[in-house]
Design a protein around this motif. Structure first.
Motif, PDB file in Angstrom:
ATOM      1  N   PHE A 378       4.539  38.703 -35.446  1.00 59.86           N
ATOM      2  CA  PHE A 378       3.505  37.697 -35.194  1.00 59.86           C
ATOM      3  C   PHE A 378       2.193  38.333 -34.756  1.00 59.86           C
ATOM      4  O   PHE A 378       1.126  38.032 -35.302  1.00 59.86           O
ATOM      5  CB  PHE A 378       4.023  36.730 -34.127  1.00 59.86           C
ATOM      6  N   VAL A 379       2.259  39.218 -33.766  1.00 63.20           N
ATOM      7  CA  VAL A 379       1.031  39.837 -33.272  1.00 63.20           C
ATOM      8  C   VAL A 379       0.391  40.723 -34.342  1.00 63.20           C
ATOM      9  O   VAL A 379      -0.822  40.690 -34.557  1.00 63.20           O
ATOM     10  CB  VAL A 379       1.328  40.665 -32.002  1.00 63.20           C
ATOM     11  N   SER A 380       1.209  41.509 -35.032  1.00 64.52           N
ATOM     12  CA  SER A 380       0.672  42.401 -36.071  1.00 64.52           C
ATOM     13  C   SER A 380       0.006  41.614 -37.187  1.00 64.52           C
ATOM     14  O   SER A 380      -1.036  42.024 -37.724  1.00 64.52           O
ATOM     15  CB  SER A 380       1.807  43.256 -36.648  1.00 64.52           C
ATOM     16  N   LEU A 381       0.600  40.487 -37.534  1.00 67.12           N
ATOM     17  CA  LEU A 381       0.041  39.656 -38.597  1.00 67.12           C
ATOM     18  C   LEU A 381      -1.329  39.128 -38.202  1.00 67.12           C
ATOM     19  O   LEU A 381      -2.264  39.075 -39.015  1.00 67.12           O
ATOM     20  CB  LEU A 381       1.003  38.506 -38.895  1.00 67.12           C
ATOM     21  N   ASN A 382      -1.489  38.749 -36.941  1.00 63.09           N
ATOM     22  CA  ASN A 382      -2.793  38.279 -36.475  1.00 63.09           C
ATOM     23  C   ASN A 382      -3.812  39.406 -36.439  1.00 63.09           C
ATOM     24  O   ASN A 382      -4.999  39.188 -36.720  1.00 63.09           O
ATOM     25  CB  ASN A 382      -2.643  37.659 -35.082  1.00 63.09           C
ATOM     26  N   LEU A 383      -3.382  40.610 -36.108  1.00 63.35           N
ATOM     27  CA  LEU A 383      -4.297  41.746 -36.112  1.00 63.35           C
ATOM     28  C   LEU A 383      -4.861  41.987 -37.511  1.00 63.35           C
ATOM     29  O   LEU A 383      -6.063  42.193 -37.693  1.00 63.35           O
ATOM     30  CB  LEU A 383      -3.576  43.002 -35.625  1.00 63.35           C
ATOM     31  N   ILE A 384      -3.990  41.965 -38.504  1.00 60.44           N
ATOM     32  CA  ILE A 384      -4.412  42.222 -39.881  1.00 60.44           C
ATOM     33  C   ILE A 384      -5.277  41.086 -40.420  1.00 60.44           C
ATOM     34  O   ILE A 384      -6.292  41.321 -41.089  1.00 60.44           O
ATOM     35  CB  ILE A 384      -3.175  42.445 -40.777  1.00 60.44           C
ATOM     36  N   SER A 385      -4.898  39.851 -40.126  1.00 55.62           N
ATOM     37  CA  SER A 385      -5.597  38.698 -40.697  1.00 55.62           C
ATOM     38  C   SER A 385      -7.066  38.664 -40.302  1.00 55.62           C
ATOM     39  O   SER A 385      -7.923  38.252 -41.098  1.00 55.62           O
ATOM     40  CB  SER A 385      -4.914  37.403 -40.260  1.00 55.62           C
ATOM     41  N   TYR A 386      -7.381  39.070 -39.075  1.00 58.45           N
ATOM     42  CA  TYR A 386      -8.764  38.973 -38.589  1.00 58.45           C
ATOM     43  C   TYR A 386      -9.460  40.321 -38.536  1.00 58.45           C
ATOM     44  O   TYR A 386     -10.547  40.448 -37.966  1.00 58.45           O
ATOM     45  CB  TYR A 386      -8.775  38.323 -37.198  1.00 58.45           C
ATOM     46  N   ALA A 387      -8.859  41.336 -39.164  1.00 55.32           N
ATOM     47  CA  ALA A 387      -9.397  42.696 -39.075  1.00 55.32           C
ATOM     48  C   ALA A 387     -10.782  42.818 -39.687  1.00 55.32           C
ATOM     49  O   ALA A 387     -11.638  43.526 -39.161  1.00 55.32           O
ATOM     50  CB  ALA A 387      -8.435  43.675 -39.740  1.00 55.32           C
ATOM     51  N   THR A 388     -11.035  42.161 -40.800  1.00 56.78           N
ATOM     52  CA  THR A 388     -12.302  42.334 -41.515  1.00 56.78           C
ATOM     53  C   THR A 388     -13.122  41.049 -41.581  1.00 56.78           C
ATOM     54  O   THR A 388     -14.123  40.989 -42.296  1.00 56.78           O
ATOM     55  CB  THR A 388     -12.020  42.816 -42.957  1.00 56.78           C
ATOM     56  N   LEU A 389     -12.711  40.034 -40.828  1.00 59.97           N
ATOM     57  CA  LEU A 389     -13.384  38.740 -40.891  1.00 59.97           C
ATOM     58  C   LEU A 389     -14.583  38.712 -39.944  1.00 59.97           C
ATOM     59  O   LEU A 389     -14.504  39.219 -38.814  1.00 59.97           O
ATOM     60  CB  LEU A 389     -12.404  37.629 -40.518  1.00 59.97           C
ATOM     61  N   GLU A 390     -15.666  38.112 -40.391  1.00 63.38           N
ATOM     62  CA  GLU A 390     -16.851  37.983 -39.543  1.00 63.38           C
ATOM     63  C   GLU A 390     -16.531  37.136 -38.319  1.00 63.38           C
ATOM     64  O   GLU A 390     -15.793  36.150 -38.396  1.00 63.38           O
ATOM     65  CB  GLU A 390     -17.999  37.333 -40.318  1.00 63.38           C
ATOM     66  N   ALA A 391     -17.120  37.486 -37.182  1.00 59.89           N
ATOM     67  CA  ALA A 391     -16.841  36.790 -35.925  1.00 59.89           C
ATOM     68  C   ALA A 391     -17.204  35.307 -36.002  1.00 59.89           C
ATOM     69  O   ALA A 391     -16.499  34.463 -35.452  1.00 59.89           O
ATOM     70  CB  ALA A 391     -17.594  37.462 -34.781  1.00 59.89           C
ATOM     71  N   ARG A 392     -18.291  34.966 -36.714  1.00 59.21           N
ATOM     72  CA  ARG A 392     -18.732  33.578 -36.774  1.00 59.21           C
ATOM     73  C   ARG A 392     -17.747  32.682 -37.516  1.00 59.21           C
ATOM     74  O   ARG A 392     -17.793  31.454 -37.404  1.00 59.21           O
ATOM     75  CB  ARG A 392     -20.107  33.489 -37.445  1.00 59.21           C
ATOM     76  N   LEU A 393     -16.847  33.279 -38.291  1.00 59.20           N
ATOM     77  CA  LEU A 393     -15.897  32.504 -39.085  1.00 59.20           C
ATOM     78  C   LEU A 393     -14.520  32.393 -38.431  1.00 59.20           C
ATOM     79  O   LEU A 393     -13.621  31.771 -38.992  1.00 59.20           O
ATOM     80  CB  LEU A 393     -15.734  33.147 -40.470  1.00 59.20           C
TER      81      LEU A 393
END
Length: 512
Positions: A378-393
């Protein structure tokens, strides 16, 4: 994305605790009412089918409202929306506690679902903003405790409150925690930039809401209505397909789509969301099956069942803590997912060998193993999902990801319990073929009870056959979930963590 643009959040510890309290409240309330339904049914003069809507109304209202979180955050700011959600959820909880009729209860549960829908995605985006990139593993571990452990502790807490006090306290318990969370976030949390230029697509949301609403009703009522043998279920399925098709058409061709296209152009986030859906389908189902098996087949009391499944929650916290700490040292998030899934596969294989005489120690041990696996995944999946996403999104993305998680878990639970019910019937018929007046060898085991010459003996044997048939169905379900978990592994090829993203910058490493 680097830590250089991150601004430290004052009073981060207080904000984190307040956010986790709000998250845990919302997560627990999805399951805390389950064990209290018989008491509520008697108090509110409802039928079993009517009282089931106490659960359904909350789940549906929450699922339909979650996608609005991103749009409302752009319009009014995260802090205002967060505080409004906590205040509304706390008030609705108190109203549920004082409800005197079924109509009042359903109305207040709907309100509770509507107001609480934004709490989980808002808390996730808040935790991501509160911590720099190299501490994101710690942030997601803290956040994950509330989201994942809440549903496990819900039935235990609900059973204890119902037996020690009465069912109304399963709602009153939210009030002090809601007030504390509201105060902490009102005093110490920061707001986001408001962007009222962002257009809201009512049509896009309406089609998405139709798809979610119809799907949830189809999954929730499918077993009771005999699935696709029922015109009602066929209607919900058709509406879900129409809503989904029109929503996808809207997303592809509309100039102002409901979900910002930049969110869906991020490869890691899209892959992570697909992964989220698949993981929720297989992992939540095993968590839902064990309490039912312990209570219905092995006749454990509610509180004892809670004590047997609680170690799974401790295992989750251990897995999340391990990932949160090691991720800061630069270890691969994909590797953690692989290890977590392997631990889950092992636990499901062992669970597929359960029988009616399995010891409580084995339930506890395998619960811990599976909890560690789920926590790491669960934690690893969240790390990957938001790794390259802009903060505003992040808030809008968190709403979409949690919608996928909610729908995945609902679909998985509905499918396995439908299979379990049908398999139990088939198993019972198969077993009964061997127990006839011409074959009395089984009477040697319990000649005082299983006497086919008496009505009581036949009834006792039928009950035992039903238990054995249901257990066989549960073990087959565990095997199916295990196979489904194995099928998730190829999705790891779709995600990729940027190099050195979670490594602390030199000054942070030196201070550590």
């Amino acid at each position: 994305m680097s830590d250089s643009g991150h601004k430290p959040m004052p009073y981060r510890g207080i904000v984190s605790v307040s956010a986790m309290m709000a998250t845990t409240m919302q997560a627990i309330d999805g399951t805390i009412a389950n064990v209290a339904l018989p008491h509520m049914q008697a108090s509110l003069s409802a039928t079993p089918d009517q009282i089931a809507w106490v659960l359904t109304s909350y789940i549906i209202a929450s699922a339909v409202m979650i996608p609005l979180t991103g749009v409302l955050t752009f319009r009014y700011g995260r802090k205002k929306l967060y505080l409004l959600s906590i205040a509304g959820f706390t008030m609705a909880s108190a109203l549920c506690g004082i409800a005197t009729s079924l109509d009042e209860m359903l109305a207040f549960r709907l309100l509770q679902g509507v107001m609480g829908a934004a709490l989980i995605p808002l808390s996730q985006s808040l935790m991501l903003d509160a911590y720099p990139d190299h501490e994101r593993g710690k942030a997601m571990a803290i956040w994950g405790v509330g989201v994942m452990v809440g549903p496990i502790l819900g039935p235990t807490l609900g059973g204890w409150l119902t037996e020690s006090y009465n069912w109304r306290w399963i709602f009153y318990i939210n009030v002090p925690f809601g007030i504390a969370a509201f105060a902490g976030l009102a005093l110490f949390s920061a707001d986001t930039v408001i962007d009222r230029t962002r257009k809201f697509s009512g049509y896009g949301y309406a089609m998405l809401a139709l798809a979610i609403l119809a799907s949830q009703l189809m999954l929730d009522r499918g077993e009771r209505a005999d699935w696709f043998e029922s015109d009602e279920i066929l209607m919900w399925a058709a509406l879900a397909f129409i809503g989904l098709f029109l929503f996808l058409h809207h997303m592809v061709f509309s100039k102002q789509p409901f979900i910002t296209r930049a969110v869906l152009k991020d490869r890691n986030f899209v892959a992570g969301s697909i992964f989220y859906f698949a993981v929720a389908m297989v992992l939540y189902t095993s968590m839902a099956m064990v309490p039912v098996m312990l209570q219905n087949l092995m006749h454990y009391p509610v509180l004892t069942t809670g004590f047997l499944i609680a170690p799974r929650g401790f295992g989750m916290m251990l897995g999340m803590t391990v990932v949160g700490r090691l991720a800061q040292r630069g270890y691969s998030a994909r590797g953690f997912i692989a290890v977590g899934l392997l631990l889950t596969v092992y636990s499901l294989w062992e669970m597929s060998r359960f029988n009616l005489y399995t010891s409580s120690g084995e339930f506890i041990w395998l619960g811990v193993v599976q909890g560690v696996g789920i926590g790491m995944t669960f934690v690893s999946l969240n790390l990957i999902s938001y790794a390259t996403l802009e903060a505003r999104l992040r808030t809008e993305a968190a709403a979409f990801a949690n919608t996928m998680r909610s729908f995945g878990s609902s679909m998985g639970i509905a499918v396995v319990f439908a299979f379990q019910s049908r398999a139990a019937g088939i198993n019972h018929a198969t077993l009964a073929e061997h127990y006839t007046m011409s074959n009395k060898s089984f009477e040697i085991m319990r000649p005082d009870i299983w006497d086919l010459g008496t009505a009581a003996g036949r009834a006792a044997l039928d009950i035992e056959l039903g238990r054995q048939a249901a257990m066989m169905a549960f073990t087959t379900d565990f095997q199916l979930v295990m196979v489904a978990t194995i099928c998730i592994f190829p999705l790891l090829l779709l995600v990729k963590m940027p190099k050195d993203m979670l490594k602390p910058p030199p000054q942070a490493a030196a201070s550590d």
